[in-house]
Scaffold this motif. Structure first.
Motif, PDB file in Angstrom:
ATOM      1  N   ALA A  43      42.486  40.703  35.878  1.00  0.00           N
ATOM      2  CA  ALA A  43      43.146  39.575  35.231  1.00  0.00           C
ATOM      3  C   ALA A  43      43.356  38.418  36.204  1.00  0.00           C
ATOM      4  N   LEU A  44      43.627  38.724  37.461  1.00  0.00           N
ATOM      5  CA  LEU A  44      43.894  37.674  38.447  1.00  0.00           C
ATOM      6  C   LEU A  44      42.620  37.002  38.950  1.00  0.00           C
ATOM      7  N   ASP A  45      41.483  37.651  38.737  1.00  0.00           N
ATOM      8  CA  ASP A  45      40.196  37.125  39.196  1.00  0.00           C
ATOM      9  C   ASP A  45      39.637  36.163  38.156  1.00  0.00           C
ATOM     10  N   ALA A  46      40.275  35.014  38.031  1.00  0.00           N
ATOM     11  CA  ALA A  46      39.873  34.041  37.009  1.00  0.00           C
ATOM     12  C   ALA A  46      38.724  33.165  37.499  1.00  0.00           C
ATOM     13  N   THR A  47      37.751  32.974  36.630  1.00  0.00           N
ATOM     14  CA  THR A  47      36.618  32.117  36.937  1.00  0.00           C
ATOM     15  C   THR A  47      37.064  30.661  36.929  1.00  0.00           C
ATOM     16  N   GLY A  48      36.574  29.902  37.885  1.00  0.00           N
ATOM     17  CA  GLY A  48      36.874  28.483  37.946  1.00  0.00           C
ATOM     18  C   GLY A  48      38.135  28.149  38.718  1.00  0.00           C
ATOM     19  N   GLU A  49      38.891  29.144  39.111  1.00  0.00           N
ATOM     20  CA  GLU A  49      40.096  28.898  39.899  1.00  0.00           C
ATOM     21  C   GLU A  49      39.780  29.056  41.374  1.00  0.00           C
ATOM     22  N   ALA A  51      40.088  30.640  44.802  1.00  0.00           N
ATOM     23  CA  ALA A  51      40.427  32.004  45.211  1.00  0.00           C
ATOM     24  C   ALA A  51      41.693  31.987  46.064  1.00  0.00           C
ATOM     25  N   ASP A  52      42.618  32.887  45.743  1.00  0.00           N
ATOM     26  CA  ASP A  52      43.855  33.018  46.508  1.00  0.00           C
ATOM     27  C   ASP A  52      44.161  34.504  46.660  1.00  0.00           C
ATOM     28  N   PRO A  53      43.450  35.181  47.580  1.00  0.00           N
ATOM     29  CA  PRO A  53      43.631  36.624  47.708  1.00  0.00           C
ATOM     30  C   PRO A  53      45.044  37.026  48.123  1.00  0.00           C
ATOM     31  N   ALA A  54      45.750  36.185  48.880  1.00  0.00           N
ATOM     32  CA  ALA A  54      47.117  36.520  49.288  1.00  0.00           C
ATOM     33  C   ALA A  54      48.033  36.594  48.075  1.00  0.00           C
ATOM     34  N   SER A  55      47.930  35.607  47.210  1.00  0.00           N
ATOM     35  CA  SER A  55      48.739  35.596  45.993  1.00  0.00           C
ATOM     36  C   SER A  55      48.377  36.763  45.094  1.00  0.00           C
ATOM     37  N   ASP A  56      47.091  37.031  44.954  1.00  0.00           N
ATOM     38  CA  ASP A  56      46.650  38.149  44.115  1.00  0.00           C
ATOM     39  C   ASP A  56      47.143  39.481  44.667  1.00  0.00           C
ATOM     40  N   ALA A  57      47.058  39.662  45.980  1.00  0.00           N
ATOM     41  CA  ALA A  57      47.545  40.900  46.602  1.00  0.00           C
ATOM     42  C   ALA A  57      49.037  41.057  46.366  1.00  0.00           C
ATOM     43  N   LEU A  58      49.774  39.963  46.497  1.00  0.00           N
ATOM     44  CA  LEU A  58      51.214  40.004  46.274  1.00  0.00           C
ATOM     45  C   LEU A  58      51.529  40.378  44.830  1.00  0.00           C
ATOM     46  N   TRP A  59      50.805  39.791  43.872  1.00  0.00           N
ATOM     47  CA  TRP A  59      51.048  40.102  42.472  1.00  0.00           C
ATOM     48  C   TRP A  59      50.723  41.557  42.143  1.00  0.00           C
TER      49      TRP A  59
END
Length: 177
Positions: A43-49, A51-59
């Motif tokens: 869900a966090l791997d949105a196309t066109g956004e 990339a923010d792996p730190a935010s995704d890892a935190l979520w």
């Protein structure tokens, strides 16, 4: 010939002194955590956004911690509503017993953090994490069936059924991106 470990007793060994089995809660929480981690990164791997792996890892980590707390507290509420009406003195212990749910998301978090360190792209981290979690679902399902005394072929079929959850998440990820 039976393929169950408890059908063959070694001489001089007391009944029940065989290999330790992981508790049912570990298998449940582990499976739940793997599915949660896969769904979250998909869900966090949105196309066109950007990339923010730190935010995704935190979520992913926060979702696992919240799910752990909610599931543990649900056990407390269920005990409180049970026939004896008491929740016991170990409310915190009930929540902490859900640690496998958090533990199984750590590889996913680690893969996202590796993307933060530029070891690979976030998209690659997501793909690898989805694959890892799907294989782990197979392993957990197979081991749970083996612990229940199933032979290898039925245990592998059970693992394959668990793995289908991961494959459905991978398919949904591919279709939405």
């Amino acid at each position: 010939m039976p393929d169950r470990a408890d059908d063959v007793r070694r001489e001089g060994v007391a009944p029940g002194a065989g290999p330790r089995r992981p508790p049912e809660r570990w298998l449940f929480s582990g499976t739940y955590g793997l599915v949660l981690a896969s769904a979250m990164i998909s869900a966090l791997d949105a196309t066109g956004e950007t990339a923010d792996p730190a935010s995704d890892a935190l979520w992913v980590l926060l979702a696992a911690l919240a799910s752990c707390a909610a599931h543990g507290y649900a056990h407390v509420i269920a005990r409180r509503a049970s026939a004896d009406g008491s929740a016991g003195t170990s409310r915190l212990r009930s929540v902490l017993a859900e640690w496998p749910l958090v533990a199984v998301v750590l590889p996913t978090v680690g893969m996202l953090l590796a993307a933060l360190a530029d070891w690979w792209a976030e998209e690659t981290a997501v793909d690898v994490a989805l694959l890892f979690n799907t294989v782990a679902l197979f392993a957990v399902g197979t081991s749970a069936a083996r612990i229940a005394g199933r032979r290898w072929p039925p245990a592998c079929r059970a693992g394959a059924m668990d793995m289908l959850i991961g494959l459905m998440i991978i398919a949904a990820n591919a279709l939405t991106h």
